[in-house]
Design a protein around this motif. Structure first.
Motif, PDB file in Angstrom:
ATOM      1  N   ASN A  22      10.342  -2.176  -4.489  1.00  0.00           N
ATOM      2  CA  ASN A  22       9.254  -3.120  -4.204  1.00  0.00           C
ATOM      3  C   ASN A  22       9.404  -3.861  -2.879  1.00  0.00           C
ATOM      4  OD1 ASN A  22       7.830  -2.548  -6.566  1.00  0.00           O
ATOM      5  ND2 ASN A  22       9.015  -4.037  -7.747  1.00  0.00           N
ATOM      6  N   LEU A  23      10.339  -3.447  -2.039  1.00  0.00           N
ATOM      7  CA  LEU A  23      10.439  -3.998  -0.689  1.00  0.00           C
ATOM      8  C   LEU A  23      10.142  -2.868   0.295  1.00  0.00           C
ATOM      9  CD1 LEU A  23      11.119  -6.227   1.352  1.00  0.00           C
ATOM     10  CD2 LEU A  23      13.516  -5.489   1.216  1.00  0.00           C
ATOM     11  N   ARG A  24       9.013  -2.967   0.987  1.00  0.00           N
ATOM     12  CA  ARG A  24       8.578  -1.904   1.884  1.00  0.00           C
ATOM     13  C   ARG A  24       8.616  -2.406   3.320  1.00  0.00           C
ATOM     14  NH1 ARG A  24       3.427  -0.062   3.914  1.00  0.00           N
ATOM     15  NH2 ARG A  24       3.432   2.191   4.267  1.00  0.00           N
ATOM     16  N   LEU A  25       9.296  -1.633   4.174  1.00  0.00           N
ATOM     17  CA  LEU A  25       9.348  -1.904   5.604  1.00  0.00           C
ATOM     18  C   LEU A  25       8.553  -0.822   6.324  1.00  0.00           C
ATOM     19  CD1 LEU A  25      13.172  -2.698   5.930  1.00  0.00           C
ATOM     20  CD2 LEU A  25      11.299  -4.305   5.493  1.00  0.00           C
ATOM     21  N   ARG A  26       7.815  -1.230   7.359  1.00  0.00           N
ATOM     22  CA  ARG A  26       6.991  -0.261   8.071  1.00  0.00           C
ATOM     23  C   ARG A  26       6.941  -0.603   9.552  1.00  0.00           C
ATOM     24  NH1 ARG A  26       1.942   0.685  10.047  1.00  0.00           N
ATOM     25  NH2 ARG A  26       1.028   2.753   9.673  1.00  0.00           N
ATOM     26  N   THR A  27       7.043   0.422  10.375  1.00  0.00           N
ATOM     27  CA  THR A  27       6.848   0.301  11.814  1.00  0.00           C
ATOM     28  C   THR A  27       5.684   1.200  12.202  1.00  0.00           C
ATOM     29  OG1 THR A  27       9.187  -0.137  12.207  1.00  0.00           O
ATOM     30  CG2 THR A  27       7.887   0.601  14.084  1.00  0.00           C
ATOM     31  N   GLY A  28       4.760   0.651  13.004  1.00  0.00           N
ATOM     32  CA  GLY A  28       3.589   1.429  13.340  1.00  0.00           C
ATOM     33  C   GLY A  28       3.130   1.215  14.768  1.00  0.00           C
ATOM     34  N   THR A  49       6.785  -7.016  -3.102  1.00  0.00           N
ATOM     35  CA  THR A  49       5.957  -7.197  -4.301  1.00  0.00           C
ATOM     36  C   THR A  49       6.842  -7.274  -5.537  1.00  0.00           C
ATOM     37  OG1 THR A  49       5.662  -4.788  -4.358  1.00  0.00           O
ATOM     38  CG2 THR A  49       3.902  -6.081  -3.350  1.00  0.00           C
ATOM     39  N   PRO A  50       7.552  -8.372  -5.747  1.00  0.00           N
ATOM     40  CA  PRO A  50       8.442  -8.477  -6.911  1.00  0.00           C
ATOM     41  C   PRO A  50       7.663  -8.394  -8.218  1.00  0.00           C
ATOM     42  CG  PRO A  50       8.127 -10.620  -5.884  1.00  0.00           C
ATOM     43  CD  PRO A  50       7.506  -9.618  -4.971  1.00  0.00           C
ATOM     44  N   GLY A  51       8.217  -7.654  -9.168  1.00  0.00           N
ATOM     45  CA  GLY A  51       7.565  -7.514 -10.460  1.00  0.00           C
ATOM     46  C   GLY A  51       6.536  -6.411 -10.528  1.00  0.00           C
ATOM     47  N   ARG A  52       6.285  -5.748  -9.428  1.00  0.00           N
ATOM     48  CA  ARG A  52       5.299  -4.666  -9.425  1.00  0.00           C
ATOM     49  C   ARG A  52       5.863  -3.443 -10.132  1.00  0.00           C
ATOM     50  NH1 ARG A  52       3.763  -0.896  -4.363  1.00  0.00           N
ATOM     51  NH2 ARG A  52       1.844   0.062  -5.145  1.00  0.00           N
ATOM     52  N   LYS A  53       5.052  -2.818 -10.987  1.00  0.00           N
ATOM     53  CA  LYS A  53       5.436  -1.595 -11.670  1.00  0.00           C
ATOM     54  C   LYS A  53       4.447  -0.504 -11.304  1.00  0.00           C
ATOM     55  CE  LYS A  53       7.472  -4.020 -15.636  1.00  0.00           C
ATOM     56  NZ  LYS A  53       7.428  -4.208 -17.100  1.00  0.00           N
ATOM     57  N   VAL A  83       0.967  -0.020 -12.516  1.00  0.00           N
ATOM     58  CA  VAL A  83       0.907  -0.189 -13.963  1.00  0.00           C
ATOM     59  C   VAL A  83       0.477  -1.610 -14.306  1.00  0.00           C
ATOM     60  CG1 VAL A  83       2.299  -0.244 -16.073  1.00  0.00           C
ATOM     61  CG2 VAL A  83       2.595   1.615 -14.428  1.00  0.00           C
ATOM     62  N   ASN A  84       0.988  -2.575 -13.570  1.00  0.00           N
ATOM     63  CA  ASN A  84       0.597  -3.965 -13.793  1.00  0.00           C
ATOM     64  C   ASN A  84      -0.093  -4.497 -12.543  1.00  0.00           C
ATOM     65  OD1 ASN A  84       2.980  -3.839 -12.265  1.00  0.00           O
ATOM     66  ND2 ASN A  84       3.545  -5.917 -12.831  1.00  0.00           N
ATOM     67  N   ARG A  85      -0.819  -5.603 -12.704  1.00  0.00           N
ATOM     68  CA  ARG A  85      -1.594  -6.130 -11.590  1.00  0.00           C
ATOM     69  C   ARG A  85      -1.214  -7.553 -11.217  1.00  0.00           C
ATOM     70  NH1 ARG A  85      -7.336  -4.011 -14.183  1.00  0.00           N
ATOM     71  NH2 ARG A  85      -6.732  -1.819 -14.315  1.00  0.00           N
ATOM     72  N   ASN A  86      -0.641  -8.272 -12.136  1.00  0.00           N
ATOM     73  CA  ASN A  86      -0.335  -9.676 -11.874  1.00  0.00           C
ATOM     74  C   ASN A  86       1.063  -9.840 -11.300  1.00  0.00           C
ATOM     75  OD1 ASN A  86      -2.779 -10.834 -12.643  1.00  0.00           O
ATOM     76  ND2 ASN A  86      -2.231 -10.693 -14.798  1.00  0.00           N
ATOM     77  N   TYR A  87       1.275  -9.286 -10.132  1.00  0.00           N
ATOM     78  CA  TYR A  87       2.554  -9.468  -9.463  1.00  0.00           C
ATOM     79  C   TYR A  87       2.320 -10.222  -8.149  1.00  0.00           C
ATOM     80  CZ  TYR A  87       0.859  -5.292  -7.003  1.00  0.00           C
ATOM     81  OH  TYR A  87       0.100  -4.408  -6.298  1.00  0.00           O
TER      82      TYR A  87
END
Length: 830
Positions: free
Chosen positions: A571-577, A620-624, A635-639
Motif C-alpha cells: 500500500n505504499l506506491r512510489l512513482r517517477t514520471g 493507502t493504509p488499510g486498503r485491500k 475490496v474495501n473503500r473506506n481507507y
C-alpha cells in the motif's frame, strides 16, 4: 407438473433431515402483530423471537410435538404440532396475568436493578480477557464459504420463460434453516487460510492456502464486491460494521441506551453454567438487532449469540440480516470463536412475499495454537499475492481440509453452475450483467473489451455533442499488461480526439509497473487541486450536458506521459514520471491562456509548452485489493489516502517554456463514527515556486454542474479563484438517518441527513498575475479571508436520490458570484 412434483419431493426430503419446522405469525385479540414474543420448543434451549411484524421461523433437528409462545401481560399459549413441518400458523395471544416462569418482557426495561445489565457490565470488563486476547501469540485455521442464492422460489417463478432451457437448475433448490424460504444457489466461493497474530506487536497476517470458485468465478469485480459486503466484525466491539453502516452491538457499552435487556434463563451449555439474555430495540429505525445470547457465569465470555437486524433499520435493499456465532470452550477460562454465520436477504422491497437474493457467509475456525513467537518480519514481509497451487487444489485436498463438510445440495452446486455456464441463454444474461457492472462489452475471441459504455455520449461548449468509442485489451482479470484507447468526435468543432495508454507489470511481487500514454482532447482543467497523470482520465465537468452558467473555460490539451511505479511495501506506491504538455484555449474568444513572452510575435504567447519531471508518493493504509495483474480491484473503500506530488519544470528541454517547482499534499480520511454515522474529510496544500502562467497555476476547483461532487466547491465558477499557494479542507458527514428517524411523520421514509463544510485559503503573487495579464481575466485568490461554503442535504429519497442545498459563506461581491445552488446525485448505496 414436473416442477410441482420436484418441490413436493424437495419438501419431503427436507422433512426427513430436519425433524421439526414451524413458522407463522403471532397476533393479539384484535389481529395486531405482537413483536418480540418468545417462541420456544418446551423443555429445551431452542427458541426464537418474533420480529417487528410478529413473524417467526424455528427449526430443530429434534422432534417436538408442542410449541410455547409467551409474553409478559399475555397468557402463555401452547400449540400442538401435528406434523413435522408446520408452516403459516397464526397464533393469537390473549391478555392475561403475569406468570411465574421466565418470559420475554415487552416495552422499555429499567436500567437500574436490571440483572441482565449487571451481567452486561461484567462482559465489558472481561472482553479483553477472552479468546485470542488471552495469549501473546496465536494461530488458527480459517475456512470461509460465501454463497449467493435466489430465494422465495415457487412454481410460478420456476415456470417463467426466462428459465426455459435451464430447468435443471431447480434440482438444486433448498430451504433456509433461518427463514424457511426456498432458495437456489447461483454463486459459491470457498477459501482456506492460516491466520497468525501477535497481541504484543499488534500484528496479524492471513496466508491463503486454497481458494475455489464457481458461478461468477472469473468476475473479480463481483467477488471484490461480495468480500467488501462481508467484512469481518467483532461482537465485543461497540459497533458492528455491515454494508457501510454501523450497527450497535448488543454487547456494546452504549447498548443500554438503545436496547432492552432481560435475563431470561440459565442452563448448562457444554458443561458450563450460562445465563441467557434476550435483547430487543428501544426504538425503531435505528441500526440495531434483536436476539439473545448465552454467557458463562464466571468468565463472562459469550458462548452463543444470534442477532437479527431490526426490519425498520435504515438499510436499503436488505430485507433480513441474521448473524449467529458459536464459541467453543478450550478450558475453564478460554472461549474461542468456532463458527460464524451471516445471512442477508437482498430485495427491492421489504414485503414478506417479495423475491430476492440471499447472501450467506459461513466461517469456521479450528486448530488453535498459542504462544509460538515469530519475528516482526514474519508479519511485515511481502507475500506473492498469487500462487497457482492455491487456486488449483483438487477435490481430494478439499475433502481432507474443509473445516465444515459440504452437504449434498452444496456439492451439487458446483456441477450445476459449471453446466449452467455452457447454456447459451444463461451466458447472454451473464454477459449483460457483466456489462452493467463493469461498463465494458466483452469480445473474448479477440481478447478485447469495448467501453466504457457510460462515456459514449457527452456535451460541452467547445465540441457540442460528443461521441466517444474506446476499448482495452483483455485476456483475463490478471493480465500482466494492458493497452487502452479511445477516439472521440465533436460535432461543433468537427474534430477528432484520441487517447492511448499502455501499462506493463514487470515484477508482480513489488508491483513494478512501466506505463506510457498520449492524449489529444478538450478538457475542463482546474476541477481538482491535486491532479495525477492518468492519460485517459476525464473530469465529469468536461462532458456535462447541463451546467450552471456558461462552461467556456475549456482547454485544448496535448499530453504525453511516461512513468515507472514501484510498491516497496504494501500500500505504499512510489512513482517517477515525465510529462510533456501543450496547452491552449479551446474557445479563445471567450477564454484564453495568453501570457507575456518577449520572444513571441507581439510579445504575447497563446500556447504553453511544458516538460515536467514528477515524483509521487501514494500511501493507502488499510486498503485491500483483489487480483495480481497490472490492474486490480479494491475490496474495501473506506481507507485513508496520503498523496505527495513534486513537480519540476525544465525550461528549454523539448522547447519547454518555464522553470518552476510545485509541491502538493493531499490527505483523505473516512471516519465511521458509530451511531452518529460516517464522515469523510480531505486536506490539501500546495505551493508553486517560480513564475508560471494561468495554465500551470492551481485554480480552486469549482463545480458548475448540477451534480454533487465531493472535494469541489459547488458555488464557485471555474477559475473564479486561482492560486500559486493554497490550503484547502472539506468535511462531509452523513448521519445515516439518525436525526430524521426520530421525527414521527418522516421516519418511515428512511431519509438520511448530510451536512458539509468546505473552505480554502490561497494567494497568488503579483509576478504571476502580471505574467497572465493579457488573458483578460482578473486573477484573484482568497487571501484576505478563508473562502467557505456549507451545505445541507437529504439522501435516500426513494432509496436512490440525493439532493444538496449549498450556501456560499462570503466573497459575495465577486461578479457572477453564486450565493446558492442545488445539486444532486443518483446513489445506489445500502
Amino acid at each position: 407438473m414436473k416442477q410441482a412434483l420436484s418441490l413436493l419431493i424437495l419438501f419431503f426430503s427436507i422433512s426427513l433431515c430436519a425433524q421439526t419446522k414451524v413458522s407463522g405469525v403471532v397476533v393479539d385479540n384484535f389481529g395486531i402483530a405482537v413483536p418480540y414474543a418468545n417462541v420456544m420448543f418446551p423443555g429445551s434451549t431452542e427458541g426464537t423471537i418474533t420480529n417487528e411484524e410478529g413473524r417467526f421461523y424455528l427449526e430443530s433437528d429434534n422432534t417436538y410435538t408442542t410449541l410455547n409462545i409467551s409474553l409478559l401481560g399475555y397468557t402463555t399459549k401452547e400449540i400442538q404440532l401435528d406434523k413435522k413441518v408446520n408452516y403459516g400458523l397464526e397464533i393469537e395471544l390473549t391478555e392475561g396475568e403475569e406468570l411465574d416462569e421466565v418470559v420475554l418482557y415487552s416495552g422499555k426495561q429499567p436500567k437500574k436493578g436490571n440483572p441482565a445489565i449487571a451481567i452486561l457490565k461484567k462482559i465489558w470488563a472481561k472482553k479483553r480477557q477472552n479468546g485470542v486476547y488471552l495469549f501473546d501469540q496465536y494461530k488458527y485455521d480459517k475456512y470461509e464459504k460465501i454463497e449467493f442464492d435466489f430465494n422465495t422460489i415457487d412454481s410460478a417463478f420456476m415456470n417463467k420463460k426466462l428459465f426455459k432451457g435451464m430447468e435443471f437448475i431447480f434440482d438444486e433448490v433448498d430451504t433456509s434453516n433461518v427463514t424457511g424460504k426456498t432458495y437456489l444457489p447461483i454463486f459459491i466461493n470457498e477459501s482456506l487460510a492460516e491466520v497468525y497474530g501477535d497481541n504484543k506487536l499488534n500484528e496479524k497476517i492471513e496466508k491463503l492456502k486454497a481458494n475455489k470458485n464457481s458461478g461468477f468465478s472469473t468476475n473479480q469485480s463481483i467477488i471484490a464486491y461480495v468480500k467488501d459486503l462481508y467484512a469481518e466484525y467483532n461482537i465485543y466491539n461497540n459497533y458492528i460494521k455491515l454494508f457501510n453502516k454501523s450497527f450497535v452491538s448488543p454487547l456494546s457499552k452504549t447498548g443500554v441506551d438503545v436496547y432492552n435487556y432481560v435475563l431470561s434463563d440459565s442452563a448448562f451449555i457444554d458443561n458450563k453454567w450460562c445465563y441467557n439474555i434476550i435483547y430487543y430495540p428501544r426504538r425503531k429505525n435505528e441500526m440495531t438487532f434483536k436476539g439473545n445470547f448465552w454467557v458463562n457465569d464466571t468468565t463472562f465470555a459469550v458462548k452463543d449469540i444470534n442477532m437479527q437486524a431490526s426490519k425498520s433499520a435504515n438499510v436499503n435493499w436488505v430485507k433480513e440480516l441474521y448473524i449467529e456465532q458459536e464459541f467453543e470452550v478450550l478450558n475453564d477460562s478460554v472461549f474461542l470463536l468456532k463458527r460464524d454465520y451471516l445471512l442477508s436477504d437482498f430485495s427491492l422491497r421489504k414485503k414478506e412475499e417479495s423475491k430476492g437474493l440471499y447472501g450467506k457467509r459461513t466461517t469456521v475456525y479450528d486448530n488453535y495454537v498459542f504462544n509460538e513467537e515469530k519475528a516482526k518480519s514474519f508479519y511485515t514481509k511481502r507475500i506473492d499475492p498469487y500462487n497457482p497451487v492455491v487456486y488449483d487444489r483438487d477435490s481430494t485436498f478439499w475433502e481432507q481440509n474443509r473445516l465444515e463438510k459440504l452437504n449434498d445440495d452444496e456439492k451439487g452446486v458446483y456441477k450445476m453452475l459449471d453446466t449452467l455456464k455452457t447454456v447459451p441463454k444463461f451466458k447472454r444474461l451473464y454477459d449483460l450483467a457483466t456489462i452493467l457492472v463493469s461498463g465494458y462489452v466483452e469480445f473474448p475471441k479477440i481478447n478485447f473489451d469495448y467501453g466504457p459504455i457510460y462515456s459514449s455520449f457527452g456535451f460541452n461548449e467547445a465540441e457540442g455533442v460528443r461521441l466517444r468509442a474506446g476499448g482495452r485489451t483483455y485476456f483475463g482479470p490478471n493480465d500482466p499488461w494492458r493497452i487502452e484507447g479511445y477516439t472521440a468526435y465533436g460535432f461543433r468543432d468537427q474534430k477528432f480526439k484520441y487517447g492511448i495508454s499502455a501499462k506493463w507489470l514487470l515484477d508482480r511481487k513489488n508491483r513494478l509497473i512501466v506505463e506510457a500514454g498520449t492524449r489529444r482532447d478538450i478538457e475542463q482543467l482546474g476541477v481538482s487541486l491535486t491532479s495525477t497523470n492518468d492519460v485517459l482520465g476525464r473530469s465529469f465537468a468536461s462532458s456535462a450536458i447541463f451546467t450552471a452558467g456558461s462552461n467556456n473555460t475549456l482547454t485544448d490539451i496535448n499530453l504525453t506521459t511516461f512513468g515507472v511505479g514501484y510498491e516497496p511495501v504494501k500500500n505504499l506506491r512510489l512513482r517517477t514520471g515525465l510529462t510533456f504538455r501543450t496547452l491552449k484555449s479551446a474557445l479563445p474568444d471567450d477564454f484564453n491562456l495568453d501570457y507575456v513572452d518577449p520572444e513571441a510575435p507581439g510579445g504575447i504567447a497563446s500556447q504553453t509548452k511544458q516538460f515536467d519531471i514528477k515524483m509521487e508518493l501514494d500511501y493507502t493504509p488499510g486498503r485491500k485489493t483483489i487480483g495480481y495483474g497490472v490492474d486490480r480491484n479494491d475490496v474495501n473503500r473506506n481507507y485513508a489516502r496520503l498523496f505527495l506530488l513534486y513537480t519540476s519544470g525544465l525550461k528549454g528541454f523539448l522547447e519547454s517554456d518555464f522553470n518552476y517547482e510545485k509541491l502538493q499534499f493531499y490527505y483523505r480520511q473516512p471516519f465511521q463514527l458509530g451511531g452518529l454515522g460516517r464522515a469523510i474529510t480531505t486536506v490539501e496544500a500546495g505551493k508553486t515556486f517560480g513564475e508560471v502562467p494561468l495554465g500551470l497555476l492551481s485554480p480552486i476547483p469549482g463545480n458548475q454542474t448540477y451534480f454533487s461532487i465531493f472535494n469541489t466547491f459547488p458555488n464557485l465558477n471555474f477559475y473564479e479563484f486561482v492560486t500559486d499557494t493554497y490550503v484547502s479542507g472539506q468535511l462531509e458527514h452523513n448521519f445515516n438517518g439518525r436525526l430524521l428517524a426520530r421525527i414521527p411523520f418522516l421516519k418511515k421514509l428512511n431519509l438520511r441527513e448530510i451536512v458539509g463544510i468546505r473552505g480554502v485559503w490561497g494567494e497568488i503573487s503579483d509576478e504571476n498575475i502580471a505574467l497572465s495579464a493579457p488573458a483578460g481575466a482578473i486573477l484573484r485568490a482568497p487571501t484576505d479571508k478563508v473562502y467557505y461554503e456549507y451545505s445541507f442535504g437529504i439522501a435516500n429519497i426513494l432509496k436512490i436520490i440525493r439532493i444538496d442545498f449549498n450556501f456560499r459563506g462570503n466573497y459575495f461581491k465577486i461578479p457572477d458570484a453564486r450565493k446558492f445552488s442545488v445539486t444532486g446525485n443518483l446513489e445506489f448505496v445500502f
